[in-house]
Design an enzyme around this catalytic site. Sequence first.
Site, PDB file in Angstrom:
ATOM      1  N   ARG A 168      -1.044   3.145  12.250  1.00  0.00           N
ATOM      2  CA  ARG A 168      -2.237   2.580  11.590  1.00  0.00           C
ATOM      3  C   ARG A 168      -3.490   2.726  12.450  1.00  0.00           C
ATOM      4  O   ARG A 168      -4.369   1.855  12.452  1.00  0.00           O
ATOM      5  CB  ARG A 168      -2.036   1.102  11.231  1.00  0.00           C
ATOM      6  CG  ARG A 168      -0.927   0.846  10.212  1.00  0.00           C
ATOM      7  CD  ARG A 168      -1.270   1.429   8.849  1.00  0.00           C
ATOM      8  NE  ARG A 168      -0.308   1.040   7.836  1.00  0.00           N
ATOM      9  CZ  ARG A 168       0.799   1.718   7.518  1.00  0.00           C
ATOM     10  NH1 ARG A 168       1.109   2.841   8.158  1.00  0.00           N
ATOM     11  NH2 ARG A 168       1.595   1.300   6.556  1.00  0.00           N
ATOM     12  N   SER A 242      -1.355  -4.233   2.858  1.00  0.00           N
ATOM     13  CA  SER A 242      -0.968  -5.089   4.001  1.00  0.00           C
ATOM     14  C   SER A 242      -2.233  -5.562   4.705  1.00  0.00           C
ATOM     15  O   SER A 242      -3.083  -4.747   5.071  1.00  0.00           O
ATOM     16  CB  SER A 242      -0.124  -4.301   5.006  1.00  0.00           C
ATOM     17  OG  SER A 242       1.071  -3.863   4.428  1.00  0.00           O
ATOM     18  N   GLU A 338      -5.330  -5.284   9.554  1.00  0.00           N
ATOM     19  CA  GLU A 338      -5.308  -3.840   9.258  1.00  0.00           C
ATOM     20  C   GLU A 338      -6.610  -3.324   8.632  1.00  0.00           C
ATOM     21  O   GLU A 338      -7.130  -2.300   9.067  1.00  0.00           O
ATOM     22  CB  GLU A 338      -4.116  -3.508   8.341  1.00  0.00           C
ATOM     23  CG  GLU A 338      -3.988  -2.014   8.123  1.00  0.00           C
ATOM     24  CD  GLU A 338      -3.036  -1.639   7.007  1.00  0.00           C
ATOM     25  OE1 GLU A 338      -1.822  -1.686   7.234  1.00  0.00           O
ATOM     26  OE2 GLU A 338      -3.510  -1.276   5.914  1.00  0.00           O
TER      27      GLU A 338
HETATM   28  P1  FAD Z   1     -11.969   2.931   2.434  1.00  0.00           P
HETATM   29  O1  FAD Z   1     -11.371   1.593   2.241  1.00  0.00           O
HETATM   30  O2  FAD Z   1     -13.108   3.315   1.563  1.00  0.00           O
HETATM   31  O3  FAD Z   1     -12.436   3.075   3.961  1.00  0.00           O
HETATM   32  C1  FAD Z   1     -11.574   2.691   5.000  1.00  0.00           C
HETATM   33  C2  FAD Z   1     -12.251   3.099   6.328  1.00  0.00           C
HETATM   34  O4  FAD Z   1     -12.351   4.518   6.401  1.00  0.00           O
HETATM   35  C3  FAD Z   1     -13.692   2.591   6.455  1.00  0.00           C
HETATM   36  O5  FAD Z   1     -13.919   2.322   7.822  1.00  0.00           O
HETATM   37  C4  FAD Z   1     -14.547   3.784   6.025  1.00  0.00           C
HETATM   38  O6  FAD Z   1     -15.826   3.767   6.629  1.00  0.00           O
HETATM   39  C5  FAD Z   1     -13.716   4.945   6.522  1.00  0.00           C
HETATM   40  N1  FAD Z   1     -13.833   6.167   5.722  1.00  0.00           N
HETATM   41  C6  FAD Z   1     -13.565   6.302   4.396  1.00  0.00           C
HETATM   42  N2  FAD Z   1     -13.714   7.581   4.020  1.00  0.00           N
HETATM   43  C7  FAD Z   1     -14.082   8.275   5.126  1.00  0.00           C
HETATM   44  C8  FAD Z   1     -14.374   9.659   5.392  1.00  0.00           C
HETATM   45  N3  FAD Z   1     -14.305  10.599   4.446  1.00  0.00           N
HETATM   46  N4  FAD Z   1     -14.720  10.013   6.657  1.00  0.00           N
HETATM   47  C9  FAD Z   1     -14.772   9.087   7.650  1.00  0.00           C
HETATM   48  N5  FAD Z   1     -14.520   7.766   7.453  1.00  0.00           N
HETATM   49  C10 FAD Z   1     -14.161   7.373   6.217  1.00  0.00           C
HETATM   50  N6  FAD Z   1      -2.179   2.037   3.646  1.00  0.00           N
HETATM   51  C11 FAD Z   1      -1.096   2.633   4.226  1.00  0.00           C
HETATM   52  O7  FAD Z   1      -1.213   3.231   5.292  1.00  0.00           O
HETATM   53  N7  FAD Z   1       0.136   2.571   3.639  1.00  0.00           N
HETATM   54  C12 FAD Z   1       0.356   1.934   2.481  1.00  0.00           C
HETATM   55  O8  FAD Z   1       1.483   1.910   1.982  1.00  0.00           O
HETATM   56  C13 FAD Z   1      -0.756   1.300   1.838  1.00  0.00           C
HETATM   57  N8  FAD Z   1      -0.589   0.625   0.687  1.00  0.00           N
HETATM   58  C14 FAD Z   1      -1.651   0.019   0.074  1.00  0.00           C
HETATM   59  C15 FAD Z   1      -1.442  -0.657  -1.122  1.00  0.00           C
HETATM   60  C16 FAD Z   1      -2.508  -1.272  -1.766  1.00  0.00           C
HETATM   61  C17 FAD Z   1      -2.263  -1.981  -3.083  1.00  0.00           C
HETATM   62  C18 FAD Z   1      -3.809  -1.195  -1.215  1.00  0.00           C
HETATM   63  C19 FAD Z   1      -4.977  -1.817  -1.917  1.00  0.00           C
HETATM   64  C20 FAD Z   1      -4.028  -0.539  -0.006  1.00  0.00           C
HETATM   65  C21 FAD Z   1      -2.945   0.070   0.663  1.00  0.00           C
HETATM   66  N9  FAD Z   1      -3.098   0.753   1.881  1.00  0.00           N
HETATM   67  C22 FAD Z   1      -2.024   1.378   2.472  1.00  0.00           C
HETATM   68  C23 FAD Z   1      -4.420   0.807   2.538  1.00  0.00           C
HETATM   69  C24 FAD Z   1      -5.332   1.942   1.992  1.00  0.00           C
HETATM   70  O9  FAD Z   1      -4.842   2.444   0.793  1.00  0.00           O
HETATM   71  C25 FAD Z   1      -5.464   3.092   2.988  1.00  0.00           C
HETATM   72  O10 FAD Z   1      -5.946   2.638   4.227  1.00  0.00           O
HETATM   73  C26 FAD Z   1      -6.392   4.195   2.478  1.00  0.00           C
HETATM   74  O11 FAD Z   1      -6.291   5.338   3.302  1.00  0.00           O
HETATM   75  C27 FAD Z   1      -7.855   3.756   2.410  1.00  0.00           C
HETATM   76  O12 FAD Z   1      -8.574   4.781   1.758  1.00  0.00           O
HETATM   77  P2  FAD Z   1      -9.995   4.528   1.115  1.00  0.00           P
HETATM   78  O13 FAD Z   1     -10.506   5.845   0.638  1.00  0.00           O
HETATM   79  O14 FAD Z   1      -9.900   3.459   0.109  1.00  0.00           O
HETATM   80  O15 FAD Z   1     -10.833   4.050   2.383  1.00  0.00           O
HETATM   81  N1  EPU Z   2       9.529  -9.520   4.364  1.00  0.00           N
HETATM   82  C1  EPU Z   2       9.808 -10.842   4.129  1.00  0.00           C
HETATM   83  N2  EPU Z   2       8.969 -11.547   3.300  1.00  0.00           N
HETATM   84  C2  EPU Z   2       7.884 -10.984   2.721  1.00  0.00           C
HETATM   85  C3  EPU Z   2       7.593  -9.624   2.965  1.00  0.00           C
HETATM   86  C4  EPU Z   2       8.437  -8.908   3.790  1.00  0.00           C
HETATM   87  O1  EPU Z   2      10.771 -11.396   4.639  1.00  0.00           O
HETATM   88  O2  EPU Z   2       7.177 -11.685   2.005  1.00  0.00           O
HETATM   89  C5  EPU Z   2      10.427  -8.747   5.221  1.00  0.00           C
HETATM   90  C6  EPU Z   2      11.589  -8.142   4.438  1.00  0.00           C
HETATM   91  O3  EPU Z   2      12.756  -8.423   5.134  1.00  0.00           O
HETATM   92  C7  EPU Z   2      11.352  -6.644   4.526  1.00  0.00           C
HETATM   93  C8  EPU Z   2      10.454  -6.484   5.726  1.00  0.00           C
HETATM   94  O4  EPU Z   2       9.722  -7.711   5.846  1.00  0.00           O
HETATM   95  O5  EPU Z   2      12.549  -5.972   4.709  1.00  0.00           O
HETATM   96  C9  EPU Z   2       9.498  -5.331   5.605  1.00  0.00           C
HETATM   97  O6  EPU Z   2       8.811  -5.436   4.348  1.00  0.00           O
HETATM   98  P1  EPU Z   2       8.379  -4.127   3.526  1.00  0.00           P
HETATM   99  O7  EPU Z   2       9.530  -3.170   3.444  1.00  0.00           O
HETATM  100  O8  EPU Z   2       7.755  -4.578   2.261  1.00  0.00           O
HETATM  101  O9  EPU Z   2       7.323  -3.444   4.442  1.00  0.00           O
HETATM  102  P2  EPU Z   2       6.090  -4.029   5.234  1.00  0.00           P
HETATM  103  O10 EPU Z   2       6.439  -3.979   6.687  1.00  0.00           O
HETATM  104  O11 EPU Z   2       5.680  -5.338   4.685  1.00  0.00           O
HETATM  105  C10 EPU Z   2       5.005  -1.690   5.579  1.00  0.00           C
HETATM  106  C11 EPU Z   2       3.605  -1.161   5.552  1.00  0.00           C
HETATM  107  C12 EPU Z   2       3.200  -0.850   4.120  1.00  0.00           C
HETATM  108  C13 EPU Z   2       4.139   0.206   3.568  1.00  0.00           C
HETATM  109  C14 EPU Z   2       5.576  -0.311   3.626  1.00  0.00           C
HETATM  110  C15 EPU Z   2       6.565   0.762   3.251  1.00  0.00           C
HETATM  111  C16 EPU Z   2       2.390  -2.035   7.452  1.00  0.00           C
HETATM  112  C17 EPU Z   2       1.385  -3.026   7.942  1.00  0.00           C
HETATM  113  N3  EPU Z   2       2.690  -2.105   6.155  1.00  0.00           N
HETATM  114  O12 EPU Z   2       4.984  -2.929   4.884  1.00  0.00           O
HETATM  115  O13 EPU Z   2       1.878  -0.332   4.139  1.00  0.00           O
HETATM  116  O14 EPU Z   2       3.812   0.539   2.235  1.00  0.00           O
HETATM  117  O15 EPU Z   2       5.883  -0.731   4.976  1.00  0.00           O
HETATM  118  O16 EPU Z   2       6.623   1.720   4.250  1.00  0.00           O
HETATM  119  O17 EPU Z   2       2.869  -1.221   8.222  1.00  0.00           O
HETATM  120  C18 EPU Z   2      -0.418  -0.986   4.053  1.00  0.00           C
HETATM  121  O18 EPU Z   2      -0.528  -0.519   5.200  1.00  0.00           O
HETATM  122  O19 EPU Z   2      -1.393  -1.460   3.423  1.00  0.00           O
HETATM  123  C19 EPU Z   2       0.884  -0.986   3.409  1.00  0.00           C
HETATM  124  C20 EPU Z   2       1.106  -1.522   2.201  1.00  0.00           C
END
Ligand code: FAD
Ligand code: EPU
Length: 342
Positions: A168, A242, A338
Amino acid sequence: MQTQLPIVPNFPLQALNTFGIAACARAYLKVSSVDQLRAVLADPGLAALPRLLLGGGSNIVLTGDVDALVLHMGIEGRSVLGQQGEHTLVRCGGGENWHHFVQWTLAQGLGGLENMALIPGTVGASPIQNIGAYGTEVKDVFHSLSACDLRTGDMRTMDAAACRFAYRDSVFKHPEGAHLAIVDVTFALPTAWQPNLRYGELAQAVADAGLSSPNAQQISDLVVAIRQRKLPDPAVIGNAGSFFKNPVVSAEQCARLLAAFPGLVHHAQADGSEKLAAGWLIDQCGWKGKSLGAAGVYPKQALVLVNNGGASGADVLALARAIQADVLARYGVTLDTEPVFI
Ligand code: FAD
Ligand code: EPU
């Protein structure tokens, strides 16, 4: 020749951040080319105005109005560049939607991105925090990117080492890289694709579906189903995914915690450290489903903070601080946030 820039003053941002926080930008520009970026830099009337790069707004928390020119990255384009060794190189404009790009690669018969299906946001933001899910991170499939230096207008190409990818994290989240606008990203996808089923929950979903040799599209479909079951759809409930990173602690600290809390969810890392499930820590502190004012903890996933309706950045921060304090008091573990606070 002067490029006419369609800059809009006093632009509402509520629809441009997935938390749905109401805020206003001093000025706004949808950027569709590098020439437009350069025209911004060359315009003396804009020189004093701070700039904020915005993609899909899915990883930001707006803590107030944005006293800056918002550069909303909308540069498009997708192409298959060809073979390089064991890989096929594909390039995508930074303003393209990440999930649509993933589905497009799959339609070309190219696997490699399927575990990261349905992550919100843009391709240009994908290297910023080295997005990852279900066992794959951007760094695993990354080739290079092009970025525009917002101090000079110069373009530069960066490989993975220059991006300094970590969990991250990347150089772009630090002062040395904060002036770079990512214009396009090139991915190296394996020609001899193999499924990556290292993430237990995904392997289980494949087994439950009775797929003995799943293809990349089938894995993408399963990832989408898991995500839709566990995570709130930002179109319905405001959130930024997250809210905290999973904390990484030493093996000794993890062993001490396990002695006191045998249910602790942890995963050993290659360097011997242990990654703790922040969702478990927050859940055990009793926060799941709880609210503080207009901000709440998602009832199905304690790592996700949500906007119950009308939440401000201050509401979200107050909830985050309360959770951090409880987790620190109970487990001695610091939770780092994050999303990017603006
Ligand atoms: P923004 O939110 O618009 O920007 C984020 C940052 O990047 C800001 O600092 C911005 O200034 C900068 N930025 C944006 N575009 C550019 C560019 N072109 N050049 C330079 N800087 C830039 N993240 C994960 O890693 N794994 C997940 O599983 C995951 N699941 C998600 C689920 C949900 C429901 C949500 C809402 C978010 C999740 N995220 C996850 C977080 C998010 O989707 C990612 O961080 C994504 O890459 C953000 O992209 P964005 O275009 O929305 O960036
Ligand atoms: N758990 C609980 N209670 C909860 C949530 C989670 O006990 O309410 C425990 C469960 O045991 C589960 C473990 O936590 O097994 C891990 O949960 P999960 O598999 O949902 O993954 P996470 O660690 O919560 C991470 C990433 C996600 C990504 C998933 C799948 C981070 C900060 N988050 O979530 O990324 O989608 O793994 O790879 O690393 C994001 O970055 O925004 C994001 C959604």
